[in-house]
Design an enzyme around this catalytic site. Structure first.
Site, PDB file in Angstrom:
ATOM      1  NE  ARG A 263      -1.604   1.856   3.607  1.00  0.00           N
ATOM      2  CZ  ARG A 263      -1.373   1.569   4.886  1.00  0.00           C
ATOM      3  NH1 ARG A 263      -1.945   0.527   5.451  1.00  0.00           N
ATOM      4  NH2 ARG A 263      -0.528   2.311   5.597  1.00  0.00           N
ATOM      5  CG  HIS A 267      -5.719   2.465   6.989  1.00  0.00           C
ATOM      6  ND1 HIS A 267      -5.909   1.177   6.529  1.00  0.00           N
ATOM      7  CD2 HIS A 267      -6.861   2.789   7.648  1.00  0.00           C
ATOM      8  CE1 HIS A 267      -7.092   0.744   6.906  1.00  0.00           C
ATOM      9  NE2 HIS A 267      -7.696   1.712   7.582  1.00  0.00           N
ATOM     10  CE1 TYR A 276       1.716   2.254   8.539  1.00  0.00           C
ATOM     11  CE2 TYR A 276       0.674   3.954   9.880  1.00  0.00           C
ATOM     12  CZ  TYR A 276       0.711   3.197   8.726  1.00  0.00           C
ATOM     13  OH  TYR A 276      -0.248   3.374   7.755  1.00  0.00           O
TER      14      TYR A 276
END
Length: 366
Positions: A263, A267, A276
């Site tokens: 990805r 998100h 992260y």
């Protein structure tokens, strides 16, 4: 070799993800058991990927402009999104997640209807029965067991149809996913579970979700044959999914496919992915871009030239312009739709709430 060993060998995925095309777009030694998809299917996949990426960029921009409440981008996963759709027939069913808008566009659904959920309107803007596409599922993995039920229903009706359930790596940690695998195996249902392993469940990396050597191995315990594939190699994904769908359609039962992809964007627009994951990791995956890889491969085979590339991007720009124009128009909202389709016969509480809303709206107008 014992019968038990033969059975297990028939369920095991390839030790390494199936691949036809390297990151630089050059051909690699094709794996045994899989055929290169027809040239026209690959060209159609390329055109769909170009449109899909432009749609994804446009939807992201609409979110920043306040025209969408939220948008989960699938940039970097276009090979999975498009191949999943092209492996199916028109009469087959697709059970998508909230991140699979590009797949729905590739399926031919109205893009504005696809974005209805993400706009904050109806839960589903299109007709599932007419399109044979279930509503985009936000709760993780619940669509997988629905997909098994649909597959079994189609089989009992005698329809020559297959169901494909999209799911992310995070969804494989949910109980519904495991129940769906078990249910599908016992029923021998014609369903393909397609896991898009993009390495993160929001901020949780795969290593903190599963200790399995690959998510594809999760099918073994349920008696489901499985495969893993390079999810950024459109040629490989289309070949593997086509084989899985063919297996299900011809009575082979369920099949599990894990696609290793990434990805590229956060998100959703509400996420800060830099908290992260490192930028070096993102840059590494940028070099494995599925669209650039497919374009280089097709050019190398003489199937694609500069004119065809320009034409594909022109079509994509025109598509995005139409989406932008329609999404910039304010939708007509009927607040009383809150009470429609809840019960066939409205309850006393619903009637009371509807009357209260009517009174408040009347007071506001006065």
């Amino acid at each position: 070799m014992s019968t038990r060993t033969q059975v297990v060998d028939g369920l095991l995925p390839s030790p390494e993800p199936v691949r036809f095309v390297a990151e630089n777009g050059t051909e690699v030694e094709p794996p045994a058991g899989y055929a290169v998809p027809e040239d026209e299917r690959l060209l159609e996949a390329y055109r769909q990927m170009v449109v899909g990426r432009r749609f994804d960029r446009q939807a992201t921009a609409l979110t920043k402009q306040g025209r969408l409440a939220v948008y989960p981008s699938s940039r970097g996963q276009e090979a999975c999104q498009v191949a999943g759709v092209l492996a199916l027939r028109a009469g087959d069913w697709l059970f998508p997640t909230y991140r699979d808008s590009v797949a729905l566009v590739a399926r031919g659904l109205d893009p504005v209807e696809v974005l209805t959920l993400l706009r904050g309107g109806w839960h589903c803007g299109y007709d599932p029965a007419a399109t044979r596409v279930a509503p985009q599922c936000t709760p993780l993995a619940t669509q997988t067991i629905h997909a098994v039920g649909m597959a079994e229903a189609l089989r009992r009706k005698g329809e020559d149809a297959v169901v494909m359930a999209f799911i992310g790596d995070g969804g494989t940690s949910e109980g519904d996913f495991h129940e769906a695998l078990n249910y599908a195996a016992v029923l021998h249902a014609p369903v393909v579970f397609f896991v898009q392993n993009n390495k993160y469940a929001i901020s949780v990396p795969l290593a903190k979700q599963s200790a399995a050597p690959a998510l594809a191995y999760k099918g073994i315990g349920y008696g489901i044959p499985s495969e893993q594939v390079d999810g950024n190699d459109l040629v490989a994904v289309l070949a593997v999914l086509s084989a899985a769908v063919r297996n299900a359609r011809t009575g082979g039962g369920p099949f599990l496919v894990e696609a290793h992809t990434y990805r590229m964007d956060p998100h959703t627009n509400a996420d800060d992915a830099s908290r992260y994951r490192e930028s070096e990791e993102v840059e590494q995956w940028e070099s494995a871009d599925p669209l650039a890889r497919l374009e280089t491969y097709l050019r190398g085979r003489g199937l694609l030239d500069a004119e065809a590339v320009e034409s594909a991007h022109k079509v994509a720009e025109e598509f995005a312009a139409r989406v932008r124009e329609r999404m910039n128009a304010d939708p007509a909202a009927d607040p009383f739709e809150l009470f429609d389709h809840v019960f066939a016969e409205p309850t006393p509480q619903l009637r009371e709430q509807r009357a209260l809303l009517a009174a408040e709206l009347t007071a506001t107008e006065d």
